[in-house]
Design a protein around this motif. Structure first.
Motif, PDB file in Angstrom:
ATOM      1  N   ARG A 137       5.218  12.927   1.749  1.00  0.00           N
ATOM      2  CA  ARG A 137       5.924  12.015   0.836  1.00  0.00           C
ATOM      3  C   ARG A 137       5.161  10.698   0.698  1.00  0.00           C
ATOM      4  O   ARG A 137       4.507  10.239   1.644  1.00  0.00           O
ATOM      5  CB  ARG A 137       7.328  11.706   1.379  1.00  0.00           C
ATOM      6  N   LYS A 138       5.277  10.107  -0.485  1.00  0.00           N
ATOM      7  CA  LYS A 138       4.678   8.790  -0.689  1.00  0.00           C
ATOM      8  C   LYS A 138       5.504   7.746   0.046  1.00  0.00           C
ATOM      9  O   LYS A 138       6.719   7.673  -0.135  1.00  0.00           O
ATOM     10  CB  LYS A 138       4.699   8.433  -2.184  1.00  0.00           C
ATOM     11  N   VAL A 139       4.845   6.950   0.862  1.00  0.00           N
ATOM     12  CA  VAL A 139       5.560   5.893   1.573  1.00  0.00           C
ATOM     13  C   VAL A 139       4.874   4.559   1.259  1.00  0.00           C
ATOM     14  O   VAL A 139       3.661   4.427   1.390  1.00  0.00           O
ATOM     15  CB  VAL A 139       5.532   6.135   3.105  1.00  0.00           C
ATOM     16  N   ARG A 140       5.660   3.606   0.793  1.00  0.00           N
ATOM     17  CA  ARG A 140       5.111   2.276   0.500  1.00  0.00           C
ATOM     18  C   ARG A 140       5.309   1.358   1.682  1.00  0.00           C
ATOM     19  O   ARG A 140       6.360   1.387   2.317  1.00  0.00           O
ATOM     20  CB  ARG A 140       5.835   1.666  -0.705  1.00  0.00           C
ATOM     21  N   SER A 141       4.317   0.578   1.953  1.00  0.00           N
ATOM     22  CA  SER A 141       4.498  -0.404   3.025  1.00  0.00           C
ATOM     23  C   SER A 141       3.711  -1.678   2.726  1.00  0.00           C
ATOM     24  O   SER A 141       2.809  -1.695   1.881  1.00  0.00           O
ATOM     25  CB  SER A 141       4.071   0.184   4.371  1.00  0.00           C
ATOM     26  N   ILE A 142       4.082  -2.740   3.436  1.00  0.00           N
ATOM     27  CA  ILE A 142       3.418  -4.034   3.293  1.00  0.00           C
ATOM     28  C   ILE A 142       2.433  -4.185   4.453  1.00  0.00           C
ATOM     29  O   ILE A 142       2.817  -4.027   5.621  1.00  0.00           O
ATOM     30  CB  ILE A 142       4.443  -5.188   3.383  1.00  0.00           C
ATOM     31  N   VAL A 143       1.170  -4.464   4.137  1.00  0.00           N
ATOM     32  CA  VAL A 143       0.194  -4.731   5.198  1.00  0.00           C
ATOM     33  C   VAL A 143      -0.558  -6.022   4.879  1.00  0.00           C
ATOM     34  O   VAL A 143      -0.540  -6.489   3.737  1.00  0.00           O
ATOM     35  CB  VAL A 143      -0.828  -3.578   5.380  1.00  0.00           C
ATOM     36  N   GLY A 144      -1.216  -6.567   5.881  1.00  0.00           N
ATOM     37  CA  GLY A 144      -1.988  -7.792   5.688  1.00  0.00           C
ATOM     38  C   GLY A 144      -3.426  -7.503   5.282  1.00  0.00           C
ATOM     39  O   GLY A 144      -3.753  -6.391   4.836  1.00  0.00           O
ATOM     40  N   ASP A 145      -4.300  -8.487   5.458  1.00  0.00           N
ATOM     41  CA  ASP A 145      -5.731  -8.316   5.183  1.00  0.00           C
ATOM     42  C   ASP A 145      -6.478  -7.869   6.436  1.00  0.00           C
ATOM     43  O   ASP A 145      -7.677  -7.616   6.385  1.00  0.00           O
ATOM     44  CB  ASP A 145      -6.348  -9.644   4.708  1.00  0.00           C
TER      45      ASP A 145
ATOM     46  N   VAL B 187       0.840  -1.207   0.000  1.00  0.00           N
ATOM     47  CA  VAL B 187       0.000   0.000   0.000  1.00  0.00           C
ATOM     48  C   VAL B 187       0.872   1.255   0.000  1.00  0.00           C
ATOM     49  O   VAL B 187       2.016   1.227   0.454  1.00  0.00           O
ATOM     50  CB  VAL B 187      -0.961   0.038   1.221  1.00  0.00           C
ATOM     51  N   GLU B 188       0.301   2.322  -0.529  1.00  0.00           N
ATOM     52  CA  GLU B 188       1.010   3.603  -0.556  1.00  0.00           C
ATOM     53  C   GLU B 188       0.285   4.598   0.344  1.00  0.00           C
ATOM     54  O   GLU B 188      -0.930   4.744   0.245  1.00  0.00           O
ATOM     55  CB  GLU B 188       1.031   4.166  -1.986  1.00  0.00           C
ATOM     56  N   ASN B 189       1.013   5.239   1.216  1.00  0.00           N
ATOM     57  CA  ASN B 189       0.432   6.284   2.052  1.00  0.00           C
ATOM     58  C   ASN B 189       1.242   7.565   1.893  1.00  0.00           C
ATOM     59  O   ASN B 189       2.387   7.527   1.466  1.00  0.00           O
ATOM     60  CB  ASN B 189       0.451   5.865   3.532  1.00  0.00           C
ATOM     61  N   ILE B 190       0.606   8.673   2.227  1.00  0.00           N
ATOM     62  CA  ILE B 190       1.338   9.943   2.241  1.00  0.00           C
ATOM     63  C   ILE B 190       1.744  10.232   3.687  1.00  0.00           C
ATOM     64  O   ILE B 190       0.893  10.281   4.580  1.00  0.00           O
ATOM     65  CB  ILE B 190       0.445  11.097   1.712  1.00  0.00           C
ATOM     66  N   GLN B 191       3.029  10.344   3.914  1.00  0.00           N
ATOM     67  CA  GLN B 191       3.527  10.658   5.257  1.00  0.00           C
ATOM     68  C   GLN B 191       4.456  11.861   5.150  1.00  0.00           C
ATOM     69  O   GLN B 191       5.422  11.825   4.377  1.00  0.00           O
ATOM     70  CB  GLN B 191       4.305   9.464   5.834  1.00  0.00           C
ATOM     71  N   ASP B 192       4.151  12.921   5.902  1.00  0.00           N
ATOM     72  CA  ASP B 192       4.943  14.162   5.837  1.00  0.00           C
ATOM     73  C   ASP B 192       5.094  14.622   4.388  1.00  0.00           C
ATOM     74  O   ASP B 192       6.181  15.008   3.939  1.00  0.00           O
ATOM     75  CB  ASP B 192       6.336  13.958   6.470  1.00  0.00           C
TER      76      ASP B 192
END
Lengths: 304, 304
Positions: A247-255, A240-245
């Protein structure tokens, strides 16, 4: 605010179980006359597959399995791919064969899977190995469902008479899990198989003692959808991609929506660091089992 | 008095569907160069098996399949039985092989099943044929679950999004049924697998759109346990004794309490005359499919 029930789940990490399995695999392999060899086949290019191949390579190295990634061009035809697999089937130096998915669109993945000899089917997904699941096979079985079962066992959880909701109807996760659950104890749990077309998913999850999610949908299961004290196994891996400060931040999340579920469940597997780690360890365990079967057959041949 | 809801179910008889299947099988076989041959193997003696063998023989005769019942003594060892099955596997005159259960206690039934070539496995229960179920096989599949699916299809019932309760966790009925249900439509039903250890069975049956019972327990499911309008498929075959006019009377009943269920369900299969009839027809259909596959292989060999 969700799931404000006061309970905080224990994190069911995969690292301890994974390390235990790998330790045992390494010990067993150290007694072998030669290192087993795992061949992973990648047709075309896929960044996810390459990352996973690196994880496999490193894990194999740790336990003393020789690892080879073979890359075939995306233009490879289905016939050529099957021919290649048959060469690997007949190569006495190859212990196990794995095919990365997705494969290019002009290739039927199931035809490739069916062409892997069940004697080298390290993922336990060939029809012959899958068919043994109906008869309670404990040998070469699909890695992810086995990892889930081992994680549940690792906390000493007793499945007898429990309601288990499996959210996946995939042939390599949900379906074999249903069979493993039904074969798991003399008086086994009552499994419910939910999926994307299930009406009122919450109705099912809310009363389940165990919820296993492999839907591939980030944050599908929130705390308010769970029964207090449920054991929750999150098989999902979503980028998933989120905006943090800004900036685009990619991270791995579960269901599973982690923070809200933590407040309701009794146990919850993290993503990453949960089922995935154990799945890789089970893959190595399958290489070991295939190698043992191979040596047993050789032994038999010698005796004849 | 139970199930006094005013609805009276339609009886979902097996005879029409069974006759249709047999008609088609007969037609197809009439074009064959020679009659397919079904060999049923009975080890030891069992009155139920003998009765069923007679039904098989008569059904085979109707459609033009040659039938042979082979009886081996109860003292036959597992090794001898497997050797015999391998002879049948290699006999080009044998199209399909079936083994009657129960087998004597000193023989592991699963070892016998695993020794039948999947090319002659008329019941669709060898690991290789069962494994294909995960990949949506529509070829040689277990007869009883297929009969159930065909009966549901025969009334034009749409399974999409429906809740289906299967009361059986057996490897040849409940488990394959779960997989067939999950593979049955793009947006498939939500199956729940109940069994003898399921707590509060009524909770599950009461909200199910379809109830399929194969528990082997007479009158397990009563009308008050069903949702109004449910489709009820009774796979059970139970021999019961009653006293009528001072005399013992034996009769065959299913797992469903017929009269009370008729007042609540929309469709209900009778026992006898329901699933059993269709199961026999599906067995003949499997003989036909095996024969077709055999001719195709011969054709391929000729072409090479």
């Amino acid at each position: 605010m969700e799931g404000n029930k006061g309970m905080v789940a224990k994190q069911l990490e995969g690292k301890f179980l994974s390390a235990n399995i790998m330790h045992q695999v390494k010990k067993d392999i150290s007694c072998f006359p030669s290192a087993p060899r795992l061949v992973s086949l990648l047709i075309g290019s896929d960044s996810g597959a390459r990352s996973y191949a690196k994880i496999q390579e490193s894990a194999c190295k740790t336990v003393g399995i020789s690892f080879e990634l073979i890359q075939l061009p995306a233009s490879t035809s289905e016939e050529e791919a099957i021919e290649y697999i048959e060469k690997l089937n007949n190569d006495p130096c190859v212990t196990g064969i794995l095919i990365f998915v997705p494969v290019p669109k002009h290739i039927n993945k199931n035809h490739l899977i069916a062409s892997i000899s069940h004697l080298k089917d390290v993922e336990g997904i060939s029809p012959t190995n899958m068919g043994k699941l109906f008869y309670g096979s404990t040998s070469i079985v699909p890695c992810t469902p086995k990892a889930v079962m081992l994680l549940i066992k690792s906390i000493g959880y007793n499945l007898v008479g429990k309601e288990v909701v499996v959210i996946s109807r995939s042939p390599i996760i949900g379906q074999p899990l249903l069979l493993m659950l039904l074969e798991s104890a003399n008086a086994s749990p009552t499994p419910v198989c939910c999926h994307i077309a299930t009406k009122n998913l919450e109705f099912h999850t809310k009363r389940a003692d165990v919820v296993i999610v492999a839907a591939g949908k980030a944050n599908l299961i929130h705390g308010h959808m769970l029964k207090e004290g449920a054991v929750v196994i999150d098989v999902g891996i979503n980028l998933v991609e989120n905006i943090q400060d800004g900036r685009k931040v990619r991270s791995i999340v579960g269901d599973v929506h982690y923070s809200s579920a933590m407040e309701v469940a009794s146990w919850l597997t993290p993503v990453p660091g949960g089922v995935g780690l154990v799945t890789t360890a089970v893959l190595l365990q399958n290489v070991l089992l295939l190698a043992k079967q191979h040596f047993t057959r050789l032994g038999r041949v010698d005796t004849l």
